[in-house]
Every structure is written in structure tokens, then in C-alpha cells.
Scaffold this active site. Structure first.
Site, PDB file in Angstrom:
ATOM      1  N   THR A  42     -94.969 -48.325   2.909  1.00 57.89           N
ATOM      2  CA  THR A  42     -95.990 -49.228   3.475  1.00 57.89           C
ATOM      3  C   THR A  42     -95.394 -50.079   4.601  1.00 57.89           C
ATOM      4  O   THR A  42     -96.107 -50.854   5.227  1.00 57.89           O
ATOM      5  CB  THR A  42     -96.568 -50.167   2.398  1.00 57.89           C
ATOM      6  OG1 THR A  42     -95.476 -50.782   1.699  1.00 57.89           O
ATOM      7  CG2 THR A  42     -97.448 -49.440   1.427  1.00 57.89           C
ATOM      8  N   ASN A 104     -80.636 -49.732  -9.684  1.00 57.77           N
ATOM      9  CA  ASN A 104     -79.705 -49.393  -8.593  1.00 57.77           C
ATOM     10  C   ASN A 104     -79.229 -50.641  -7.858  1.00 57.77           C
ATOM     11  O   ASN A 104     -78.043 -50.785  -7.553  1.00 57.77           O
ATOM     12  CB  ASN A 104     -80.378 -48.436  -7.605  1.00 57.77           C
ATOM     13  CG  ASN A 104     -80.533 -47.040  -8.198  1.00 57.77           C
ATOM     14  OD1 ASN A 104     -79.706 -46.631  -9.022  1.00 57.77           O
ATOM     15  ND2 ASN A 104     -81.565 -46.332  -7.799  1.00 57.77           N
ATOM     16  N   TYR A 150     -97.634 -51.409 -11.590  1.00 55.77           N
ATOM     17  CA  TYR A 150     -97.098 -52.528 -10.802  1.00 55.77           C
ATOM     18  C   TYR A 150     -96.701 -53.690 -11.721  1.00 55.77           C
ATOM     19  O   TYR A 150     -95.561 -54.145 -11.713  1.00 55.77           O
ATOM     20  CB  TYR A 150     -98.162 -52.973  -9.803  1.00 55.77           C
ATOM     21  CG  TYR A 150     -97.721 -54.079  -8.866  1.00 55.77           C
ATOM     22  CD1 TYR A 150     -96.819 -53.821  -7.828  1.00 55.77           C
ATOM     23  CD2 TYR A 150     -98.210 -55.377  -9.002  1.00 55.77           C
ATOM     24  CE1 TYR A 150     -96.415 -54.830  -6.953  1.00 55.77           C
ATOM     25  CE2 TYR A 150     -97.816 -56.389  -8.134  1.00 55.77           C
ATOM     26  CZ  TYR A 150     -96.925 -56.115  -7.112  1.00 55.77           C
ATOM     27  OH  TYR A 150     -96.533 -57.120  -6.254  1.00 55.77           O
TER      28      TYR A 150
END
Ligand code: NAD
Length: 328
Positions: A42, A104, A150
Site C-alpha cells: 500500500t 523477524n 488485523y
């Protein structure tokens, strides 16, 4: 506010998105070296193209669901699509971005001893039964609904941040962001502010979901970043958050639409459609903690922020730039 003590090498994941691009700008202005990491899902190149000539700015096309090895002092983890249209388009990837992406980034922070910031969200409160929402409220999220990729992703990310903090002494800062608006939002992402402004500028009718009496609290992007900067640079390591960063002035969605029509000066009318499932009726931050610990509260009034945002979208629509494409 006093500038921070020393210059840092800062990585911003999601740095070419709406908020990320403003953050990169601000960090560069502070004298930091900035590494913008983004998969351009996005995010847009146009948001950061004015920064590319700065020798302290670098861009790396990378998806944070894959590990990354870089040397930095601080990490701002913003990568994650933020509007329902975009995060529901590929819900598995959304959840992976919050969960694998956080693992990560936290693993990296642990290895290189970097301080790490998480852009969390008011969506962790779900459809709240407590108003306004303090950080101590555990929330009311439907874990099976379409918003869960989300909401639950961001909740899991907070859990991971706290576990890395407790287990590995990673220095963490978590901000829970409430609806933020400003220039560089995508015009077609279904968020109320951008939707209403674009519809009004095009002279189209303004779509309201439900009766429009559901409330949101709208924070201008500059105010948000002042709060983040205070949290990241001016609080001791033992203050981790989460801390609500948002504007406590509650505005019914219908009033926002009327204000936009008045400011744009068009002839748009209001049209009403069914409220999406799980859409919260009321959302308002309790910012007592931010006031106390960060000495922060928003300063930009809705009308002033809207006027800057309307000017941005007006420019975009007049220049006919391609702004709506989404995809990696
Ligand atoms: N804007 C708001 O009102 C708001 C409210 C609450 C929380 N937030 C959070 O703030 C952050 C920024 O939001 P925004 O409004 O700027 O949204 P945005 O969609 O403009 O920015 C998100 C950025 O992350 C990038 N991205 C997405 N998945 C990625 C991945 N797997 N790897 C690398 N990059 C990836 C996108 O390309 C984009 O540049 C998000 O984490 C969002 O959840 C925003």
C-alpha cells in the site's frame, strides 16, 4: 521539544506508506540516517521520491515476513496494511506481516541490540465496552471475524514485543494509534477521512455506513508523530507502553461528512449504507497516560488538519496522478 542526544541509524518498515513517509521525513530532519523498508503493497514511491536525493536516506524493497539482516540503532515497525479494504484483501498475508514480521524485526532488534517501536492500533480494543479506552482495557475483539487478521495480528504482535522484552531484554516501545489522517493517505482505501474528501472534491454523494452517529477520534499525522518521538526519544527504557496516541475529541462520522462538504464547498449529499459487520460504534482514546508520561496531547484542530488534507487531495486529483493502485 529538545532534539534527541545523538544521531541514529533508523530503520522504518512501512516507510513508503502514509504515516511512514512522514516519519522518514521527520527523522531525516532530526539528522538521523534512515533506511526505509517496504514491499510497496500500500506504500507508494511518490510518497518518498522527494527524499531520494538525501544522502542519508536509503530504500530497500523487502517483505518483512522474510528475515532481514541490517545494522541499525532503532527500528520503527509500521509495515502492515491499515485500512480494512487492504488488510482484508489478503488476510493471511496481513496476519503474517504482524506475526512473522514482528518475529523477524524483534529477532533483528535482539541480535543488534536496537530499540524497537511497534505501531499498534486502537483496533486491539475491538468493539469496546469501555469508553474512552484506557490502555488497561483488554478489549472486545471477535477473533473469527473479517477484521481479526488485523486486530488479532496486532494483538499477537504486542504479545511478541512483551515476550521479547521479558525474555531477551529487548528495548520496546508500543504506541496504540487511533484514526490518523493527513496528506498521503490513499484516496481509495475506504477510510472515512480520505473517502469523504475525495467524494466531496469530485462532487459525488458522500457514503456513510450506518446512521453516521458512530464516533471516531481523528488525529492529525503531525500530532501523532510528536507523540511517537516523545515516546521513543524522551522516555526511559523501563517505560514500554502500550500508550494510546490519538485525539480524544470524539466526532460522529456524520458530522465529519458535513464539515468536509462545508469546507470543500460542493453540492454532495449524504447517502447511507448498511454498517459493515464488527464496525465499532464508538472509539475514543483515554490519553491520560500520554499526558502524564509523554507530556503530550494533540494540538492540530480538526478543521486545520482537514484543510491541509483537502489541499493535498485537491492537488492529486487535479494532477491526475495514479494514486490508487495496490499490489506488491
Ligand atoms: N492510519 C491510521 O489511522 C492507523 C491507525 C492505527 C494503526 N496504524 C498503523 O500504523 C502503521 C502505518 O499505517 P498507515 O496508515 O501509514 O498505512 P499504510 O498502508 O499507508 O502503510 C503501511 C505500509 O506498510 C507496507 N507494508 C505492508 N505489508 C508489508 C510487508 N509485509 N513488508 C514490508 N512492508 C509492508 C505498505 O506497503 C505500506 O507502505 C500500520 O502498522 C498501521 O497498522 C495506522
Amino acid at each position: 521539544m529538545a532534539p534527541k542526544f545523538s544521531r541514529a541509524r533508523v530503520m522504518v518498515t512501512g516507510g513508503s506508506g502514509f504515516i511512514g513517509s512522514h516519519l522518514c521525513e521527520r527523522l531525516l530532519a532530526n539528522g538521523d540516517d534512515v533506511l526505509c523498508v517496504d514491499n510497496f503493497y500500500t506504500g507508494r514511491r511518490q510518497n518518498i521520491e522527494h527524499l531520494l536525493s538525501n544522502s542519508r536516506f536509503e530504500v530497500l524493497r523487502h517483505d518483512i515476513t522474510h528475515p532481514l539482516y541490517v545494522e541499525v540503532d532503532e527500528i520503527y515497525n509500521l509495515a502492515c496494511p491499515a485500512s480494512p479494504i487492504h488488510y482484508q484483501f489478503d488476510p493471511v498475508q496481513t496476519l503474517k506481516t504482524s506475526v512473522h514480521g514482528s518475529i523477524n524485526m524483534l529477532g533483528l532488534a535482539k541480535r543488534i541490540k536496537a530499540k524497537i517501536f511497534q505501531a499498534s492500533t486502537s483496533e486491539v480494543y475491538g468493539d469496546p465496552t469501555v469508553h474512552p479506552q484506557p490502555e488497561s482495557y483488554w478489549g472486545n475483539v471477535n477473533p473469527l471475524g473479517r477484521r481479526a487478521c488485523y486486530d488479532e495480528g496486532k494483538r499477537a504482535a504486542e504479545t511478541l514485543f512483551f515476550d521479547y522484552h521479558r525474555q531477551h531484554a529487548v528495548r520496546i516501545k508500543i504506541a496504540r494509534i487511533f484514526n490518523t489522517y493527513g496528506p498521503r493517505m490513499l484516496p481509495n482505501d475506504g477510510r472515512v477521512v480520505s473517502n469523504f474528501i475525495v467524494q466531496a472534491l469530485k462532487g459525488e454523494d458522500i457514503t456513510i455506513y450506518g446512521d453516521g452517529m458512530q464516533t471516531r477520534a481523528f488525529c492529525y499525522v503531525d500530532d501523532l508523530l510528536d507523540g511517537w518521538q516523545r515516546l521513543m526519544d524522551h522516555t526511559p527504557d523501563d517505560f514500554t507502553g502500550p500508550v494510546n496516541i490519538g485525539n480524544p475529541v470524539e466526532t460522529p462520522v456524520r458530522h465529519l461528512a458535513e464539515k468536509v462538504i462545508e469546507m470543500v464547498g460542493g453540492r454532495s449529499k449524504l447517502v447511507f449504507q448498511a454498517l459493515p459487520v464488527d464496525d465499532p460504534m464508538q472509539r475514543c482514546p483515554d490519553i491520560s497516560l500520554a499526558r502524564e508520561k509523554l507530556k503530550w496531547e494533540p494540538k492540530v484542530a480538526l478543521e486545520a488538519g482537514l484543510s491541509r488534507t483537502i489541499a493535498y487531495f485537491d492537488g492529486i486529483l487535479k494532477s491526475n496522478k495514479e494514486v490508487g493502485r495496490v499490489g506488491r
